[in-house]
Every structure is written in structure tokens, then in C-alpha cells.
Design an enzyme around this catalytic site. Structure first.
Site, PDB file in Angstrom:
ATOM      1  N   CYS A 107      -6.828   1.577   2.753  1.00 35.35           N
ATOM      2  CA  CYS A 107      -6.552   0.127   3.023  1.00 35.35           C
ATOM      3  C   CYS A 107      -7.711  -0.729   2.832  1.00 35.35           C
ATOM      4  O   CYS A 107      -7.527  -1.970   2.789  1.00 35.35           O
ATOM      5  CB  CYS A 107      -6.082   0.182   4.693  1.00 35.35           C
ATOM      6  SG  CYS A 107      -7.574   1.091   5.724  1.00 35.35           S
ATOM      7  N   GLN A 124       0.754  -1.125   0.019  1.00 35.94           N
ATOM      8  CA  GLN A 124      -0.129  -0.015   0.029  1.00 35.94           C
ATOM      9  C   GLN A 124       0.861   1.451  -0.105  1.00 35.94           C
ATOM     10  O   GLN A 124       1.581   1.429   1.006  1.00 35.94           O
ATOM     11  CB  GLN A 124      -1.200   0.039   1.127  1.00 35.94           C
ATOM     12  CG  GLN A 124      -1.875   1.181   1.187  1.00 35.94           C
ATOM     13  CD  GLN A 124      -2.745   1.265   2.325  1.00 35.94           C
ATOM     14  OE1 GLN A 124      -3.058   0.187   2.960  1.00 35.94           O
ATOM     15  NE2 GLN A 124      -3.445   2.406   2.775  1.00 35.94           N
ATOM     16  N   HIS A 153      -7.664   0.131  10.564  1.00 40.17           N
ATOM     17  CA  HIS A 153      -6.947  -0.462   9.515  1.00 40.17           C
ATOM     18  C   HIS A 153      -7.810  -1.713   9.030  1.00 40.17           C
ATOM     19  O   HIS A 153      -8.447  -2.313  10.026  1.00 40.17           O
ATOM     20  CB  HIS A 153      -5.615  -0.599  10.022  1.00 40.17           C
ATOM     21  CG  HIS A 153      -4.841  -1.237   8.741  1.00 40.17           C
ATOM     22  ND1 HIS A 153      -4.529  -0.365   7.407  1.00 40.17           N
ATOM     23  CD2 HIS A 153      -4.081  -2.429   8.343  1.00 40.17           C
ATOM     24  CE1 HIS A 153      -3.620  -0.821   6.679  1.00 40.17           C
ATOM     25  NE2 HIS A 153      -3.402  -2.058   7.227  1.00 40.17           N
ATOM     26  N   ASP A 180      -1.777  -7.730   3.945  1.00 38.66           N
ATOM     27  CA  ASP A 180      -1.997  -6.370   4.485  1.00 38.66           C
ATOM     28  C   ASP A 180      -0.987  -5.415   3.687  1.00 38.66           C
ATOM     29  O   ASP A 180       0.293  -5.836   3.814  1.00 38.66           O
ATOM     30  CB  ASP A 180      -1.764  -6.293   6.184  1.00 38.66           C
ATOM     31  CG  ASP A 180      -1.719  -4.838   6.661  1.00 38.66           C
ATOM     32  OD1 ASP A 180      -1.591  -3.908   5.878  1.00 38.66           O
ATOM     33  OD2 ASP A 180      -1.814  -4.870   7.787  1.00 38.66           O
TER      34      ASP A 180
END
Length: 227
Positions: free
Chosen positions: A82, A76, A156, A172
Site C-alpha cells: 500500500c 491494489q 494503511h 486508495d
């Protein structure tokens, strides 16, 4: 969330569903099965940040590329995206990938991203007009104003998916790469007891052990649509 993945090309056969309990069988029964992916919303607490830094410092930066990767992972680099990253990780991996329509933003994204290294994949996301348009359209459908890219947010998203090799992956974009959390049985979906223990429950247990008392957790499951 469902609107966004459908705009991007995921079959309407699948939708996101709220998960109201990780332990109560009667509440879990409300979620259509099988669940192909989970999307956890969690607080970025001091306990989480400590655990993240401790684990990441022993890991190399991920450099995987090509069609032989077990999972497709995106680093990211876009602020406050996110949720979008979690949706992409959920839709582009595991059995869900087979339900992406051809000639759609998701199918083009996978084709373009597979041969690239993680840095180049990030640039691909940053310059994708179709992703930006779909994201803006879905955000406009919500009841709250979407935060600015530079606004500080203390929640998140992380995705959990099951690969074709039956491994549970934590995906993630803030981490150093995809994280293999263990092996599941054939036929066990993402709301099975072991998948929940290896995935979302680890986050809740960490907060409980830290004594923080954080309750801002939400979980979505990607499964068969009700319509």
C-alpha cells in the site's frame, strides 16, 4: 520514500517531508510549499472499515481508462504494497506528473497504464521488474525489516492529490475506485485549510467520533526538496 520515487524517475526537485501538525501554523511552516500530494498512514480500525464498506457498497466498480481520465488509479492486488501504491498515486497525478523524467520506470508505467482498464493495470504492476527492483532497493535502506507480502498489517496508506481540474482526489487501491472529495481553489495546495479538511482530517475526525482513541497517524507531503 523520497529515495524510491527518485529511483523510479521523479525529479529530485521534489521530496517527501514529514508533517508534524495539521493545525499549528508554526509547525506547518516547516514543510516546503507548495505541497503537491499527501500520503497519510492510518490505522485500519473498525470505524474506518465500517465507513469504507458503507461508502463502497453504493459505488460501482471503477472502469475508467484512457488519457481523458482526471486521475490515474491503480487497484491494489499486491500484498503489503500500500505504501508503493500511495507513492505511485501521488507521483502519477496532478502537477507532479510533469516532473517525471522521460524514459524512466514512472514514465513508462504511465504510458503503458493509460490505455488499460483497472484489472489490466493491476497485472502491469504485478509483472513490473523495474518497480519490484526499486521497491526492494528502497526497502533495504530502511531501519526495520519489511513485512512479508502475506503478513497481516493494521496500518494503511492513502494518497491525496489535486487534479488539473482543481478537484481533491482520495486514491486508495483498496477502494472501488478514485474518490472525488471536493473542489479546491486555484493556487491552493494540498496543505491548505480546505484540502486538509477534505482529506486527512476526515480520517482523524472519524476516529475521534468513534471514541477509539487511535493515535497512529502520520502524514507526508510531497513538495520542493531542501537540497
Amino acid at each position: 520514500m523520497s529515495s524510491l520515487v527518485h529511483k523510479l524517475g521523479l525529479s529530485p526537485e521534489l521530496s517527501w517531508h514529514d508533517v508534524y501538525s495539521l493545525d499549528d501554523p508554526s509547525l506547518l511552516a516547516f514543510v516546503p510549499r507548495p505541497a503537491h500530494a499527501l500520503l497519510l498512514v492510518f490505522p485500519v480500525s473498525s470505524a474506518y472499515e465500517k465507513a469504507r464498506h458503507e461508502e463502497d457498497k453504493s459505488l460501482p466498480d471503477y472502469s475508467g481508462t484512457g488519457p481523458k481520465e482526471e486521475v490515474l488509479w491503480f487497484k491494489q492486488t499486491i500484498g503489503n504494497a500500500c505504501g508503493l501504491m500511495g507513492l505511485l498515486h501521488a507521483a502519477c497525478n496532478g502537477m507532479t506528473r510533469d516532473l517525471i523524467a522521460p524514459s524512466t520506470p514512472l514514465s513508462h508505467l504511465i504510458t503503458d497504464a493509460l490505455p488499460l482498464d483497472p484489472t489490466s493495470r493491476s497485472r502491469l504492476l504485478e509483472t513490473s521488474d523495474s518497480l519490484a527492483a526499486a521497491h526492494a532497493s528502497a526497502a533495504a535502506e530502511g531501519d526495520t525489516t519489511a513485512p512479508a507480502a502475506d503478513e497481516r498489517i493494521d496500518l494503511h496508506y492513502v494518497a491525496f492529490v489535486k487534479s488539473a481540474e482543481n478537484n481533491l482526489w482520495e486514491l486508495d487501491g483498496r477502494r472501488k475506485g478514485p474518490l472525488n472529495r471536493g473542489t479546491l481553489k486555484d493556487g491552493e495546495d494540498m496543505l491548505g485549510a480546505k484540502a486538509l479538511e477534505l482529506g486527512p482530517k476526515r480520517f482523524l475526525k472519524r476516529e475521534e467520533e468513534a471514541g477509539g482513541g487511535e493515535l497512529r497517524f502520520s502524514l507526508l507531503a510531497l513538495g520542493p526538496s531542501l537540497e
